[in-house]
Scaffold this motif. Sequence first.
Motif, PDB file in Angstrom:
ATOM      1  N   UNK A   1      46.111  36.300  33.236  1.00  7.97           N
ATOM      2  CA  UNK A   1      47.410  36.721  33.747  1.00  7.97           C
ATOM      3  C   UNK A   1      47.300  37.641  34.942  1.00  7.97           C
ATOM      4  N   UNK A   2      46.087  38.137  35.240  1.00 10.61           N
ATOM      5  CA  UNK A   2      45.873  38.994  36.406  1.00 10.61           C
ATOM      6  C   UNK A   2      46.044  38.193  37.684  1.00 10.61           C
ATOM      7  N   UNK A   3      46.765  38.757  38.649  1.00 11.89           N
ATOM      8  CA  UNK A   3      46.976  38.068  39.926  1.00 11.89           C
ATOM      9  C   UNK A   3      45.702  38.154  40.762  1.00 11.89           C
ATOM     10  N   UNK A   4      45.204  37.007  41.186  1.00  6.77           N
ATOM     11  CA  UNK A   4      43.980  36.925  41.982  1.00  6.77           C
ATOM     12  C   UNK A   4      44.348  36.699  43.449  1.00  6.77           C
TER      13      UNK A   4
ATOM     14  N   UNK B   1      40.973  41.394  42.901  1.00  4.73           N
ATOM     15  CA  UNK B   1      42.129  41.639  42.045  1.00  4.73           C
ATOM     16  C   UNK B   1      42.122  43.107  41.626  1.00  4.73           C
ATOM     17  N   UNK B   2      43.224  43.519  41.065  1.00  2.51           N
ATOM     18  CA  UNK B   2      43.319  44.875  40.535  1.00  2.51           C
ATOM     19  C   UNK B   2      42.885  44.863  39.071  1.00  2.51           C
ATOM     20  N   UNK B   3      41.975  45.780  38.746  1.00  3.21           N
ATOM     21  CA  UNK B   3      41.507  45.893  37.363  1.00  3.21           C
ATOM     22  C   UNK B   3      41.164  47.346  37.081  1.00  3.21           C
ATOM     23  N   UNK B   4      41.722  47.863  36.015  1.00  3.68           N
ATOM     24  CA  UNK B   4      41.473  49.253  35.610  1.00  3.68           C
ATOM     25  C   UNK B   4      41.778  50.238  36.735  1.00  3.68           C
ATOM     26  N   UNK B   5      42.855  49.961  37.479  1.00  2.00           N
ATOM     27  CA  UNK B   5      43.300  50.882  38.520  1.00  2.00           C
ATOM     28  C   UNK B   5      42.493  50.848  39.791  1.00  2.00           C
ATOM     29  N   UNK B   6      41.637  49.851  39.964  1.00  2.00           N
ATOM     30  CA  UNK B   6      40.815  49.755  41.168  1.00  2.00           C
ATOM     31  C   UNK B   6      40.799  48.309  41.650  1.00  2.00           C
ATOM     32  N   UNK B   7      40.372  48.131  42.898  1.00  2.00           N
ATOM     33  CA  UNK B   7      40.233  46.792  43.452  1.00  2.00           C
ATOM     34  C   UNK B   7      38.809  46.315  43.224  1.00  2.00           C
TER      35      UNK B   7
END
Length: 609
Positions: free
Chosen positions: A370-373, A339-345
């Motif tokens: 709510x983050x798309x996995x 997933x995308x987190x803090x601007x990184x994969x």
Amino acid sequence: MELLAPARNAETGIIAINSGADAVYIGASDFGARKAASNSIADIERLCQHAHLYGAKVYVTLNTILYDNELPTAQKLIKDLYNIGIDALIIQDFGILKLDIPPIELHASTQMHNYDLRRIKFLDDTGFRRIVLARECSLQQIRKIRQTINAEIECFGHGALCVSMSGQCYMSARLGGRSANRGECAQACRMKYSLLNDKGKVLVNNGYLLSLKDFATYNKIGEMIDAGVDSFKIEGRLKDSVYVADVTAYYRKLIDTISNGKARTSSGSCIYDYEPDIQKAFNRGFTTYFLDGNPTDKMANFISPKSMGEPLGKLASIKGNTLTINTKQTVNNGDGLCCEADGALVGFRVETVSGNGSIVINNPYPIKPGTLIYRNLDSKFIRSVEHSKTRRKIAIKMLVKASVDALTLQITDEDGISTVETLPFAAQPANNPDKALENLYNSLSKTGEQFSVDSIDYESDENRTVYFVPNSVANELRRIAIENHIAKRIKNYSPKDCNLPSGDAKYCEPTGDYHLNVANRLARQFYKEHGCEVKQDAFELLKRTDGLEVMTTKYCIRRELGYCIRKNKKMPEDWLSDKFTLYGQYQDFSIIFDCKACAMRIYAKEKAI
């Protein structure tokens, strides 16, 4: 429309054919644009034997630029490839046309920069049998090209995208001497860069600004057929066999559905034991690039050049290394999620899945609900493809003729090719004719992996006697007939000799520079004979490359970020300049947005002394 699949090696090529490819393209021992995917003459010959059984074709890539000292080796290699029966050679270097080579079919590689209609027309007038169009061509352009030229048109339809116009990227060569035109691309476009304006202000910091999503045209197949595309190409000579099998099978089924099976150019039907899914194959997200003309979707993936895979659903909750996802799909142990987190994969592996749907992962990360996995590794699906028994079978009809002293079997396949074999044996009338015929048909129907029996007819002697045929006799006759029929199909398949391109067409420009990629005397001679004076060697031969354009691309960072001057009446002041700097870890580059040509041009900056 031909379905053309990539082959890293002979094994992958065979899998591609079994999965439904009408043709495959593969690299030889030298001079292929993917140096890491080279193959011996013996392996390519083995692939040809398998492909030609199904009437499928094998194209070999010899699509790098050549140096003078390499011309004799290239000439011998081409003769060796011709002698083993390849169907065509894909080339970039015009010097090949000046060599003493056999009458082999030649295709103009996309590395020849086949975007400008004038150049494409020149290649057609010169006599190339097929032209591989640049990925940037739109459907409208393809239609116009189809109306203008006689050569076959090959278009990319799926896979990784080169951000640069093919054959016009010198970025890797500039960075470390690894030339894309020599098959050694270091993928400088997949590295991180920052974008600075002419005042030195950082507009985008440390992102994969040149890393494009993957090309996917699954919803454009019908339009591509209507536009006149002769060959639909899947990119991926460095991809593994699971990727090739899955993507080839997916497009085979799709093309057959859309065309009602009439687009196929080879023989046999595939029997799949899994459901192909391109979302489960390596992908960075999908784009149709410029196929519709002016793009409306996002082309790049600034977050990562790695595979995103398929969207699973949104994160519902996370506690420690246990999370739950709102998804209707089944997650299995060993799956890879990201997933995308803090601007990184960020990625993690599924360790266990509990009965209530909670997932234990190996690498907890503070992800927000709510983050798309995404799932970028479906372990169960990969195993199903790796262990697949997918086979491609040619339909045959059998005619059995029995007499008191012999049994004859005639095989006629879907292409009308027939083989007749006779086996002597002392026959006896059957006590139970119906049972005897049933046993005979059962024995003859076991045709192995290559054929499927549509019908079996029995023809007895003038007395209409049904003879008892022992299983050993029926099996032996079937084995001999099938082996000989395979050999006959392969022998009957013969690539056609072609006149080598030799037209006296005049080149579309009177002079040319390093963009023509001329690295040997014969290529220079070719251009001269066609009215073009080459005034500069190929980029790879130049001693100084400071200030030279190292990439020409239709992709535009400014447009990608929503700051296209053509589309925005009022632009932020920071984006008004036409000159920007691409700041990288190893080297900086200058960017000029050529809005008149709707192109982005990247230049090598002068190195500090």
